[in-house]
Design an enzyme around this catalytic site. Structure first.
Site, short mmCIF file in Angstrom:
data_model
loop_
_atom_site.label_atom_id
_atom_site.label_comp_id
_atom_site.label_asym_id
_atom_site.label_seq_id
_atom_site.Cartn_x
_atom_site.Cartn_y
_atom_site.Cartn_z
N GLU A 243 0.83 -1.21 0.00
CA GLU A 243 0.00 0.00 0.00
C GLU A 243 0.86 1.25 0.00
O GLU A 243 2.06 1.20 0.28
CB GLU A 243 -0.92 0.01 1.21
CG GLU A 243 -0.19 0.07 2.53
CD GLU A 243 -1.08 0.55 3.66
OE1 GLU A 243 -1.60 1.67 3.54
OE2 GLU A 243 -1.23 -0.19 4.65
N LYS B 284 -5.48 -2.47 14.36
CA LYS B 284 -4.92 -1.39 15.18
C LYS B 284 -5.51 -1.45 16.58
O LYS B 284 -6.72 -1.56 16.76
CB LYS B 284 -5.18 -0.04 14.52
CG LYS B 284 -4.49 0.11 13.17
CD LYS B 284 -4.78 1.45 12.55
CE LYS B 284 -4.02 1.63 11.24
NZ LYS B 284 -4.51 0.75 10.16
#
Length: 298
Positions: free
Chosen positions: A22, A156
């Site tokens: 990414e 996360k």
């Protein structure tokens, strides 16, 4: 409207293993000039483990699979680069905008380009307070509908981790712990939640990926969760999270604004610890993803 770098184009023709990467970590995740240096190093890690790196981004409306040096320079230093998720792609293309791709958008583009392995940092997921806001990352629906193997460090830790795991289960997205029985929490090696499946070798992960065709689940993704080897100090992490949530409430930050606020809070208040962990994660995940891609290509 898809442009391949010469290296990626050659790999596609030769049937060589390719790993998608990414670009949001380059444009928005790391400070300059560290972002460009890390991007180059991560690509070299993929190559040294036998695969070809394909960093994905949008340059002037054109989808780039593998970045030329000038493209990487643009993504690294142009402050006008926006973030693009899947829903943004047609607008970005039509308007000739340059954008870095999120996990969801990178997965979509990689799959369209015939790439099945993708290395990233941490997954998005269900946000805190989602029971009132219904706020969750597009990463989850992307994993449910795109055939991509994503190597990550779990979700996360600032998210609602148990809710994220429940959503992945509901969406029928399998999670494999790489040499762990616990779901990683990005900054932390253990989020506090167990995993059903564990693999200790890349060959076994490749076999699981290939077996999808035998059982008819080829239209969805697979999460490979690898814990960070040198996690953030847990006391520091928990303290920062508590302080960050209080600061967000005080500043009346809510809904989709909470997660980026907390990430920025960690970056500015952890004395470089969150940045160190972030870099460690993407490097180790790139190495594992390359190893898996090589096994899949055999």
């Amino acid at each position: 409207m898809m442009r391949f770098s010469a290296e990626v184009e050659t790999a596609r023709k030769d049937g060589a293993p390719i790993v998608a990467l990414e670009s949001t970590i380059i444009s928005h995740g790391l400070p300059r000039p560290m972002n460009r240096e890390v991007a180059i190093e991560v690509e070299e890690i993929v190559r040294s483990n036998g695969a070809v790196p394909a960093t994905i981004a949008i340059i002037d409306g054109v989808t780039c699979v593998g970045l030329a040096e000038t493209d990487l320079e643009r993504i690294s230093n142009d402050r006008e680069i926006v973030k693009a998720s899947i829903r943004d792609l047609p607008v970005v293309a039509a308007r000739g905008i340059s954008a870095a791709t999120t996990v969801a958008a990178t997965s979509h583009i990689a799959s369209a380009a015939g790439i099945s392995v993708f290395a990233t940092g941490g997954l998005g997921g269900v946000h805190r307070g989602a029971r009132e806001t219904w706020d969750e990352s597009a990463d989850l629906s992307a994993l449910a509908s795109i055939p991509i193997l994503v190597v990550c460090a779990g979700a996360k830790s600032i998210l609602d981790v148990p809710a994220t795991l429940e959503r992945l289960e509901t969406l029928s997205v399998p999670i494999i712990g790489y040499r762990t029985n616990r779901f990683p929490g990005f900054y932390l090696a253990d989020s506090g939640y167990p995993l059903e499946y564990r693999c200790d070798e890349a060959e076994e992960i490749a076999a699981i990926w290939k077996s999808r065709s035998d059982v008819g689940t080829i239209n969805s993704g697979l999460v490979v969760a690898q814990p960070v080897t040198n996690e953030m100090d847990r006391t520091v992490h928990d303290s920062l999270l508590k302080e960050g949530l209080a600061a967000a409430e005080s500043a009346r930050i809510s809904s989709k604004g909470v997660t980026p606020f907390l990430l920025e809070y960690f970056h500015t208040h952890s004395n470089g610890e969150s940045m160190r962990v972030n870099v460690d994660i993407i490097k180790s995940n790139a190495a594992l993803a390359a190893t898996i891609a090589v096994e899949i290509s055999k």
